[in-house]
Design a protein around this motif. Sequence first.
Motif, PDB file in Angstrom:
ATOM      1  N   MET A  25       0.828  -1.206   0.000  1.00  0.00           N
ATOM      2  CA  MET A  25       0.000   0.000   0.000  1.00  0.00           C
ATOM      3  C   MET A  25       0.865   1.260   0.000  1.00  0.00           C
ATOM      4  O   MET A  25       0.585   2.227  -0.713  1.00  0.00           O
ATOM      5  CB  MET A  25      -0.913   0.004   1.233  1.00  0.00           C
ATOM      6  CG  MET A  25      -1.940  -1.101   1.259  1.00  0.00           C
ATOM      7  SD  MET A  25      -2.808  -1.115   2.859  1.00  0.00           S
ATOM      8  CE  MET A  25      -3.583  -2.744   2.797  1.00  0.00           C
ATOM      9  N   MET A  26       1.926   1.231   0.800  1.00  0.00           N
ATOM     10  CA  MET A  26       2.771   2.416   0.947  1.00  0.00           C
ATOM     11  C   MET A  26       3.588   2.708  -0.314  1.00  0.00           C
ATOM     12  O   MET A  26       3.702   3.862  -0.742  1.00  0.00           O
ATOM     13  CB  MET A  26       3.686   2.242   2.155  1.00  0.00           C
ATOM     14  CG  MET A  26       2.943   2.255   3.486  1.00  0.00           C
ATOM     15  SD  MET A  26       3.995   1.831   4.906  1.00  0.00           S
ATOM     16  CE  MET A  26       5.110   3.227   4.950  1.00  0.00           C
ATOM     17  N   VAL A  27       4.148   1.674  -0.926  1.00  0.00           N
ATOM     18  CA  VAL A  27       4.979   1.879  -2.119  1.00  0.00           C
ATOM     19  C   VAL A  27       4.118   2.122  -3.359  1.00  0.00           C
ATOM     20  O   VAL A  27       4.334   3.076  -4.103  1.00  0.00           O
ATOM     21  CB  VAL A  27       5.907   0.669  -2.358  1.00  0.00           C
ATOM     22  CG1 VAL A  27       6.672   0.832  -3.676  1.00  0.00           C
ATOM     23  CG2 VAL A  27       6.875   0.500  -1.198  1.00  0.00           C
ATOM     24  N   ASN A  28       3.131   1.260  -3.561  1.00  0.00           N
ATOM     25  CA  ASN A  28       2.365   1.275  -4.814  1.00  0.00           C
ATOM     26  C   ASN A  28       1.354   2.400  -4.889  1.00  0.00           C
ATOM     27  O   ASN A  28       0.999   2.841  -5.990  1.00  0.00           O
ATOM     28  CB  ASN A  28       1.633  -0.055  -5.000  1.00  0.00           C
ATOM     29  CG  ASN A  28       2.584  -1.232  -5.062  1.00  0.00           C
ATOM     30  OD1 ASN A  28       3.776  -1.075  -5.268  1.00  0.00           O
ATOM     31  ND2 ASN A  28       2.060  -2.428  -4.865  1.00  0.00           N
ATOM     32  N   TYR A  29       0.876   2.855  -3.733  1.00  0.00           N
ATOM     33  CA  TYR A  29      -0.168   3.880  -3.753  1.00  0.00           C
ATOM     34  C   TYR A  29       0.174   5.125  -2.933  1.00  0.00           C
ATOM     35  O   TYR A  29       0.258   6.230  -3.470  1.00  0.00           O
ATOM     36  CB  TYR A  29      -1.491   3.292  -3.259  1.00  0.00           C
ATOM     37  CG  TYR A  29      -2.593   4.331  -3.188  1.00  0.00           C
ATOM     38  CD1 TYR A  29      -3.057   4.953  -4.343  1.00  0.00           C
ATOM     39  CD2 TYR A  29      -3.152   4.709  -1.968  1.00  0.00           C
ATOM     40  CE1 TYR A  29      -4.054   5.926  -4.286  1.00  0.00           C
ATOM     41  CE2 TYR A  29      -4.148   5.666  -1.900  1.00  0.00           C
ATOM     42  CZ  TYR A  29      -4.588   6.281  -3.066  1.00  0.00           C
ATOM     43  OH  TYR A  29      -5.558   7.234  -3.013  1.00  0.00           O
ATOM     44  N   MET A  30       0.412   4.959  -1.644  1.00  0.00           N
ATOM     45  CA  MET A  30       0.608   6.119  -0.782  1.00  0.00           C
ATOM     46  C   MET A  30       1.842   6.936  -1.176  1.00  0.00           C
ATOM     47  O   MET A  30       1.802   8.173  -1.211  1.00  0.00           O
ATOM     48  CB  MET A  30       0.710   5.671   0.673  1.00  0.00           C
ATOM     49  CG  MET A  30      -0.575   5.060   1.215  1.00  0.00           C
ATOM     50  SD  MET A  30      -0.370   4.294   2.843  1.00  0.00           S
ATOM     51  CE  MET A  30       0.023   5.748   3.822  1.00  0.00           C
ATOM     52  N   GLY A  31       2.926   6.260  -1.492  1.00  0.00           N
ATOM     53  CA  GLY A  31       4.136   6.968  -1.908  1.00  0.00           C
ATOM     54  C   GLY A  31       3.924   7.729  -3.195  1.00  0.00           C
ATOM     55  O   GLY A  31       4.409   8.857  -3.363  1.00  0.00           O
ATOM     56  N   ALA A  32       3.191   7.101  -4.109  1.00  0.00           N
ATOM     57  CA  ALA A  32       2.903   7.757  -5.390  1.00  0.00           C
ATOM     58  C   ALA A  32       2.074   9.013  -5.177  1.00  0.00           C
ATOM     59  O   ALA A  32       2.379  10.081  -5.721  1.00  0.00           O
ATOM     60  CB  ALA A  32       2.167   6.785  -6.315  1.00  0.00           C
ATOM     61  N   VAL A  33       1.015   8.907  -4.372  1.00  0.00           N
ATOM     62  CA  VAL A  33       0.149  10.060  -4.113  1.00  0.00           C
ATOM     63  C   VAL A  33       0.935  11.174  -3.429  1.00  0.00           C
ATOM     64  O   VAL A  33       0.807  12.359  -3.776  1.00  0.00           O
ATOM     65  CB  VAL A  33      -1.068   9.645  -3.263  1.00  0.00           C
ATOM     66  CG1 VAL A  33      -1.875  10.866  -2.839  1.00  0.00           C
ATOM     67  CG2 VAL A  33      -1.953   8.676  -4.042  1.00  0.00           C
ATOM     68  N   SER A  34       1.781  10.804  -2.478  1.00  0.00           N
ATOM     69  CA  SER A  34       2.553  11.795  -1.733  1.00  0.00           C
ATOM     70  C   SER A  34       3.427  12.644  -2.650  1.00  0.00           C
ATOM     71  O   SER A  34       3.343  13.870  -2.651  1.00  0.00           O
ATOM     72  CB  SER A  34       3.414  11.095  -0.683  1.00  0.00           C
ATOM     73  OG  SER A  34       4.290  12.004  -0.054  1.00  0.00           O
TER      74      SER A  34
END
Length: 243
Positions: free
Chosen positions: A107-116
Amino acid sequence: MDQNTSKTVLILGANSDVAKECIKQYIKKGFSVIAASRNIDSLRNFVTENRFDAKVTVLYFDSVDFDSHQKFYDELQVKPHIVVYSAGFLVDNEKALNDFKGARQMMMVNYMGAVSILNIIAADKNNKNLERIIGLSSLSGVRGRKSNFVYGSTKAAFTTYLTGLRQELASRNIKVNALVIGYIRTKINEGLQLNESLIMEPDYVAKFIVNAGNSFTIVPNFKWNLIYLILKMLPESLVAKLP
């Protein structure tokens, strides 16, 4: 060689096999490249081996260190014309179900990091260079399937985010593309039992990234495009029978 000598592409998660092929192809088209990754030693070796030192800047970037993202972007000496988010993380579905650490990392790499990081880049209206943002998503995110729905959910969320980002940036004439990708012969898929006839090579996928056009959804390979269309149309009762 195309005349893009004054343009810069920022590749986030640049240590992946596909990202390294993108570096080669962007340089061939005349771009300068900012290659960002946690594993900067591997990236520097790649740059040196290919004699790209004059065209590639290697920077440290951790997609899950959210608090560092603003500083990372602010300190870029040149703001990018193109941004490619290719960072990715995968654990098998059984592990994701039984150990939340793996699910959380996806979740953190594939989505949250991208959004950030992409929110920061998109919000900078002073960057008149920005022309395009490209995100690497997956066929796994098209429909939820019992074999990989945790990973697939992170990619579905990323695709949805990119859809809205495209609408947000349209008034500034900034294009957004989602690469919806199937199996690739890369490190992330090592050890998995995959259909050999469906596996794509990293350089093949990279061509679709580097030559992205106006279409939001880009599905490399006609076989995967057909699978994508079928998955979109299948009724839920049939999707539930898929592995």
